[in-house]
Design a protein around this motif. Structure first.
Motif, PDB file in Angstrom:
ATOM      1  N   MET A 173       0.982  -1.039  -0.406  1.00 28.05           N
ATOM      2  CA  MET A 173      -0.342   0.429  -0.055  1.00 28.05           C
ATOM      3  C   MET A 173       0.666   1.051   0.010  1.00 28.05           C
ATOM      4  SD  MET A 173      -3.514   0.092   2.135  1.00 28.05           S
ATOM      5  CE  MET A 173      -2.808   0.823   4.252  1.00 28.05           C
ATOM      6  N   LEU A 174       0.402   1.935  -0.309  1.00 30.62           N
ATOM      7  CA  LEU A 174       1.147   3.940  -0.808  1.00 30.62           C
ATOM      8  C   LEU A 174       1.751   4.193   0.719  1.00 30.62           C
ATOM      9  CD1 LEU A 174       0.400   4.808  -5.054  1.00 30.62           C
ATOM     10  CD2 LEU A 174       2.386   4.225  -4.065  1.00 30.62           C
ATOM     11  N   HIS A 175       2.515   4.705   0.561  1.00 31.23           N
ATOM     12  CA  HIS A 175       1.849   5.666   2.108  1.00 31.23           C
ATOM     13  C   HIS A 175       2.606   7.672   1.026  1.00 31.23           C
ATOM     14  CE1 HIS A 175       2.427   7.752   6.000  1.00 31.23           C
ATOM     15  NE2 HIS A 175       3.312   8.453   5.618  1.00 31.23           N
ATOM     16  N   PHE A 176       1.147   8.481   1.526  1.00 30.84           N
ATOM     17  CA  PHE A 176       1.235   9.167   0.637  1.00 30.84           C
ATOM     18  C   PHE A 176       2.049  10.843   2.328  1.00 30.84           C
ATOM     19  CE2 PHE A 176      -1.241   7.041  -1.628  1.00 30.84           C
ATOM     20  CZ  PHE A 176      -0.356   7.805  -3.300  1.00 30.84           C
ATOM     21  N   GLU A 177       3.524  11.108   2.032  1.00 27.63           N
ATOM     22  CA  GLU A 177       2.948  12.169   2.933  1.00 27.63           C
ATOM     23  C   GLU A 177       2.705  14.000   2.672  1.00 27.63           C
ATOM     24  OE1 GLU A 177       5.624  12.363   4.869  1.00 27.63           O
ATOM     25  OE2 GLU A 177       5.629  10.358   4.496  1.00 27.63           O
ATOM     26  N   THR A 178       2.393  13.995   1.128  1.00 24.61           N
ATOM     27  CA  THR A 178       0.910  15.280   1.153  1.00 24.61           C
ATOM     28  C   THR A 178      -0.334  14.788   1.612  1.00 24.61           C
ATOM     29  OG1 THR A 178       2.576  15.009  -1.216  1.00 24.61           O
ATOM     30  CG2 THR A 178       0.571  16.651  -1.162  1.00 24.61           C
ATOM     31  N   ILE A 179      -0.337  16.277   2.587  1.00 22.08           N
ATOM     32  CA  ILE A 179      -1.758  16.387   2.908  1.00 22.08           C
ATOM     33  C   ILE A 179      -2.316  17.530   2.133  1.00 22.08           C
ATOM     34  CG2 ILE A 179      -2.850  17.996   5.092  1.00 22.08           C
ATOM     35  CD1 ILE A 179      -0.436  16.596   6.443  1.00 22.08           C
ATOM     36  N   ILE A 180      -2.879  16.878   1.510  1.00 19.16           N
ATOM     37  CA  ILE A 180      -4.453  18.092   0.888  1.00 19.16           C
ATOM     38  C   ILE A 180      -5.326  18.422   1.446  1.00 19.16           C
ATOM     39  CG2 ILE A 180      -3.166  16.028  -1.494  1.00 19.16           C
ATOM     40  CD1 ILE A 180      -5.932  14.960  -1.363  1.00 19.16           C
ATOM     41  N   GLU A 181      -5.674  19.421   0.170  1.00 17.80           N
ATOM     42  CA  GLU A 181      -6.087  20.446   0.565  1.00 17.80           C
ATOM     43  C   GLU A 181      -7.886  19.492   1.072  1.00 17.80           C
ATOM     44  OE1 GLU A 181      -4.286  21.868  -1.083  1.00 17.80           O
ATOM     45  OE2 GLU A 181      -4.210  23.450  -0.981  1.00 17.80           O
ATOM     46  N   PRO A 182      -8.517  18.846   2.058  1.00 23.51           N
ATOM     47  CA  PRO A 182      -9.344  18.192   1.776  1.00 23.51           C
ATOM     48  C   PRO A 182     -11.257  19.297   1.463  1.00 23.51           C
ATOM     49  CG  PRO A 182      -9.418  19.074   3.884  1.00 23.51           C
ATOM     50  CD  PRO A 182      -8.676  19.302   3.280  1.00 23.51           C
ATOM     51  N   PHE A 183     -11.366  19.445   0.576  1.00 30.87           N
ATOM     52  CA  PHE A 183     -11.675  20.221  -0.655  1.00 30.87           C
ATOM     53  C   PHE A 183     -12.214  20.023  -1.879  1.00 30.87           C
ATOM     54  CE2 PHE A 183     -10.010  23.372   1.269  1.00 30.87           C
ATOM     55  CZ  PHE A 183      -9.745  24.566   0.908  1.00 30.87           C
ATOM     56  N   ARG A 184     -13.038  20.221  -3.082  1.00 29.40           N
ATOM     57  CA  ARG A 184     -12.465  20.845  -4.311  1.00 29.40           C
ATOM     58  C   ARG A 184     -13.496  21.810  -4.122  1.00 29.40           C
ATOM     59  NH1 ARG A 184     -16.078  15.825  -7.544  1.00 29.40           N
ATOM     60  NH2 ARG A 184     -17.392  16.452  -6.409  1.00 29.40           N
ATOM     61  N   ILE A 185     -12.833  22.719  -4.936  1.00 28.98           N
ATOM     62  CA  ILE A 185     -13.349  24.392  -5.735  1.00 28.98           C
ATOM     63  C   ILE A 185     -14.346  24.163  -6.430  1.00 28.98           C
ATOM     64  CG2 ILE A 185     -12.485  26.457  -6.125  1.00 28.98           C
ATOM     65  CD1 ILE A 185      -9.856  26.184  -5.264  1.00 28.98           C
ATOM     66  N   LYS A 186     -15.913  24.426  -6.107  1.00 27.49           N
ATOM     67  CA  LYS A 186     -16.514  25.266  -7.149  1.00 27.49           C
ATOM     68  C   LYS A 186     -16.811  26.421  -7.001  1.00 27.49           C
ATOM     69  CE  LYS A 186     -21.110  22.825  -5.839  1.00 27.49           C
ATOM     70  NZ  LYS A 186     -21.339  21.544  -6.079  1.00 27.49           N
ATOM     71  N   SER A 187     -16.952  27.346  -6.554  1.00 26.64           N
ATOM     72  CA  SER A 187     -16.907  28.824  -7.277  1.00 26.64           C
ATOM     73  C   SER A 187     -15.389  29.561  -6.926  1.00 26.64           C
ATOM     74  CB  SER A 187     -17.883  28.866  -5.626  1.00 26.64           C
ATOM     75  OG  SER A 187     -18.181  30.171  -6.157  1.00 26.64           O
ATOM     76  N   VAL A 188     -14.967  30.367  -7.676  1.00 32.02           N
ATOM     77  CA  VAL A 188     -14.082  31.441  -6.910  1.00 32.02           C
ATOM     78  C   VAL A 188     -14.174  32.511  -7.127  1.00 32.02           C
ATOM     79  CG1 VAL A 188     -12.814  29.555  -8.070  1.00 32.02           C
ATOM     80  CG2 VAL A 188     -13.082  31.731  -9.897  1.00 32.02           C
ATOM     81  N   GLU A 189     -13.504  33.838  -6.354  1.00 36.53           N
ATOM     82  CA  GLU A 189     -13.258  34.759  -6.820  1.00 36.53           C
ATOM     83  C   GLU A 189     -11.820  35.549  -6.928  1.00 36.53           C
ATOM     84  OE1 GLU A 189     -14.011  36.440  -2.744  1.00 36.53           O
ATOM     85  OE2 GLU A 189     -14.468  38.264  -3.241  1.00 36.53           O
ATOM     86  N   ALA A 190     -12.379  36.181  -8.470  1.00 37.54           N
ATOM     87  CA  ALA A 190     -11.183  36.943  -8.817  1.00 37.54           C
ATOM     88  C   ALA A 190      -9.664  37.972  -7.507  1.00 37.54           C
ATOM     89  CB  ALA A 190     -11.133  37.392 -10.121  1.00 37.54           C
ATOM     90  N   VAL A 191      -8.199  37.223  -8.442  1.00 39.17           N
ATOM     91  CA  VAL A 191      -8.035  38.631  -6.989  1.00 39.17           C
ATOM     92  C   VAL A 191      -7.600  39.489  -7.893  1.00 39.17           C
ATOM     93  CG1 VAL A 191      -7.728  36.386  -5.320  1.00 39.17           C
ATOM     94  CG2 VAL A 191      -6.359  36.694  -6.811  1.00 39.17           C
ATOM     95  N   LYS A 192      -7.417  41.174  -7.453  1.00 34.52           N
ATOM     96  CA  LYS A 192      -6.906  41.876  -8.158  1.00 34.52           C
ATOM     97  C   LYS A 192      -5.377  42.121  -8.052  1.00 34.52           C
ATOM     98  CE  LYS A 192      -7.834  46.410  -7.952  1.00 34.52           C
ATOM     99  NZ  LYS A 192      -8.397  47.764  -7.868  1.00 34.52           N
ATOM    100  N   PHE A 193      -4.394  42.333  -9.840  1.00 33.91           N
ATOM    101  CA  PHE A 193      -3.308  42.310  -9.048  1.00 33.91           C
ATOM    102  C   PHE A 193      -2.998  44.155  -9.182  1.00 33.91           C
ATOM    103  CE2 PHE A 193      -3.094  37.835 -10.737  1.00 33.91           C
ATOM    104  CZ  PHE A 193      -2.485  37.048  -9.762  1.00 33.91           C
ATOM    105  N   THR A 194      -2.190  44.873  -8.468  1.00 32.72           N
ATOM    106  CA  THR A 194      -2.143  46.201  -8.010  1.00 32.72           C
ATOM    107  C   THR A 194      -0.465  46.250  -8.411  1.00 32.72           C
ATOM    108  OG1 THR A 194      -1.673  45.742  -6.188  1.00 32.72           O
ATOM    109  CG2 THR A 194      -4.212  46.925  -7.032  1.00 32.72           C
ATOM    110  N   ARG A 195       0.112  47.265  -8.751  1.00 37.45           N
ATOM    111  CA  ARG A 195       1.720  47.633  -8.717  1.00 37.45           C
ATOM    112  C   ARG A 195       1.783  48.559  -7.896  1.00 37.45           C
ATOM    113  NH1 ARG A 195       0.854  51.964 -13.658  1.00 37.45           N
ATOM    114  NH2 ARG A 195      -0.117  52.897 -12.301  1.00 37.45           N
ATOM    115  N   ARG A 196       2.970  48.058  -7.346  1.00 35.75           N
ATOM    116  CA  ARG A 196       3.787  49.243  -6.047  1.00 35.75           C
ATOM    117  C   ARG A 196       3.618  50.620  -6.193  1.00 35.75           C
ATOM    118  NH1 ARG A 196       8.413  50.839  -3.456  1.00 35.75           N
ATOM    119  NH2 ARG A 196       9.226  49.975  -2.371  1.00 35.75           N
ATOM    120  N   GLU A 197       3.508  51.099  -7.183  1.00 31.64           N
ATOM    121  CA  GLU A 197       3.003  52.469  -7.033  1.00 31.64           C
ATOM    122  C   GLU A 197       1.613  53.044  -6.735  1.00 31.64           C
ATOM    123  OE1 GLU A 197       4.391  50.599 -10.023  1.00 31.64           O
ATOM    124  OE2 GLU A 197       3.683  51.855 -11.917  1.00 31.64           O
TER     125      GLU A 197
END
Ligand SMILES: Cc1ncc(COP(=O)(O)O)c(C=O)c1O
Length: 459
Positions: free
Chosen positions: A1-25
């Motif tokens: 049996m495989l043993h996994f080290e990676t702990i994944i997010e225990p959910f799927r994403i159903k709805s998303v919200e965009a983030v806004k990229f801004t400039r440093r200035e």
């Protein structure tokens, strides 16, 4: 049996919200216009918002579904009984009083039971808890263990109450102490857990001195998971079993459901004492609403009820605690001074150590928060001299630590967001010598950090 080290997010994403990229200035301008206080910035000008984990989590499909089940009746709503049953199943407390958020529960409790000159011991009071005690002209006394005041020191239960100090306080000031509180996890002290053994010690002292014991239970589930993974003999128990035992040791609690209620708004006050509950309900009716809704919509009560069930699920807690630990590990590996070990809901940067050339009264935490925003669009929060230095008599007192908290909203950001945060913090830490302190130009008398206006210091 495989043993996994990676702990994944225990959910799927159903709805998303965009983030806004801004400039440093743009960010430089936005920060100046906000009086160098990130609380005053528009949220849409922030790329990754780590200001707080309070009310900022993503609700599950089941919670959104539950909203439609909300019964909006003014009195005796079905949603209240569902909410009450879930809270009672978890906490065992006889009286469950819904409130719109944690500080409303605090205000109602303290206004009902405190008088001027009283003392409330706690491991560390959160800012609103302290303010709601001080407004009653009572003293909020922090009695966390000495290890809890040293950022770099590793201790599995750094949020523990100093039991010897509590006993001394009960002995010397017992007639002025109407209740004892413990905050789980200890937000102000770095999101650090409190062990079951320590809670039992507090219970014993409260029994001996005949004092009620209340939990500030905002992050009870994260605390329960730390107990499971760190306290001897607890590994085989479920987080819910541990949480129930934590509550069973207390006589009541205040709760912000915006944290471990996995909801965007809500809270409650719960207790066993009939007389105190009656006083609290009377005040609730005056300022929050009828006791079966307490300032919340019926649909909010549904969302909290479902959230309290989801939050004690082990895959969720495993992912939650690990994702914060992951950010912490990356920063430690890069030599960034952080409070150790990782907290349950946040990573705390040690701004006083990193910016040792900025004295506490020039607010190193604000300097670091502002640099993170300007350089990377990340919003954190100062937990230090600005938040806690202002005394009721108007003077300033330097607290034990100047921290910057990067609080991780629940179920919102993915691993690549967290990788970006790590890269940003490491980059800003590399620029530390160029960062300057601030002075306060304008601030209110209470809870000044929310609205204060700052000015950068020259040179
Ligand atoms: C430990 C603790 N107590 C009380 C509160 C207050 O809760 P609310 O923001 O819902 O009023 C918070 C909020 O962050 C908290 O962390």
């Amino acid at each position: 049996m495989l043993h996994f080290e990676t702990i994944i997010e225990p959910f799927r994403i159903k709805s998303v919200e965009a983030v806004k990229f801004t400039r440093r200035e743009d960010r430089v301008t936005a920060l100046a216009e906000a009086g160098y206080n990130v609380f005053r910035i528009r949220a849409e000008d922030v790329l990754i918002d780590l200001l707080t984990d309070s009310g900022t989590g993503a609700m599950s499909a089941a919670q959104w579904g539950a909203l439609l089940q909300g019964d909006e009746s003014y009195a005796g709503s079905r949603s209240f009984f569902r909410f009450r049953d879930v809270v009672q199943d978890l906490t065992g407390f006889r009286h469950v009083i819904p409130t719109h958020q944690g500080r409303a529960a605090e205000r109602i409790l303290f206004h009902s039971v405190l008088k001027a000159g009283d003392v409330v011991p706690n491991n560390n009071h959160f800012d609103t808890t302290r303010a709601n005690i001080e407004v009653e002209e009572a003293e909020a006394r922090d009695l966390v263990i000495p290890e809890g005041r040293v950022p770099a020191l590793v201790h599995p239960f750094k949020g523990n109450m100093d039991l010897a100090a509590l006993e001394r306080a009960l002995e010397a000031d017992g007639d002025r102490i109407p209740l004892v509180m413990v905050t789980v996890t200890n937000n102000t002290g770095g999101g650090q857990p409190v062990s079951l053994e320590n809670l039992k010690g507090v219970r014993m002292l409260c029994d001996r001195y005949h004092k009620p014991f209340f939990l500030d239970a905002c992050r009870f589930a994260e605390n329960a998971y730390f107990v499971k993974t760190r306290e001897q003999g607890q590994a085989s128990r479920t987080p819910k079993q541990i949480a129930r035992e934590m509550f069973s040791l207390a006589d009541g609690c205040t709760m912000s459901a915006k944290k471990d209620g996995l909801a965007n708004i809500g809270g409650f006050l719960a207790m066993n004492d009939d007389a105190w509950a009656e006083r609290c309900r009377n005040l609730l009716i005056l300022t929050e609403g009828f006791p079966t809704y307490g300032g919340l919509a019926g649909y909010d009560l549904e969302a909290v009820a479902r959230g309290l069930e989801e939050v004690v699920e082990e895959p969720y807690l495993r992912y939650r605690i690990r994702s914060i630990e992951y950010l912490h590990e990356r920063l430690v590996a890069a030599g960034v001074p952080v409070l150790r070990p990782a907290g349950g809901h946040a990573v705390y940067l040690d701004a006083r150590t990193l910016l040792s050339h900025v004295p506490p009264l020039a607010y190193p935490g604000i300097a670091l928060v502002n640099a993170l925003y300007v350089e990377a669009g990340i919003r954190g929060v100062e937990i230090g001299t600005v938040m806690f230095g202002h005394q009721p008599d108007g003077t300033e007192k330097v607290p034990a630590m100047d921290l910057v908290r990067l609080a991780i909203p629940r179920r919102v950001y993915t691993q690549s967001h967290i990788d970006y945060v790590a890269e940003a913090v490491i980059g800003v830490a590399g620029m530390k010598d160029s960062l300057r302190g601030y002075r306060i130009a304008k601030a209110p008398a209470v809870l000044r950090h929310f609205t204060a206006v700052f000015e950068p210091l020259e040179g």
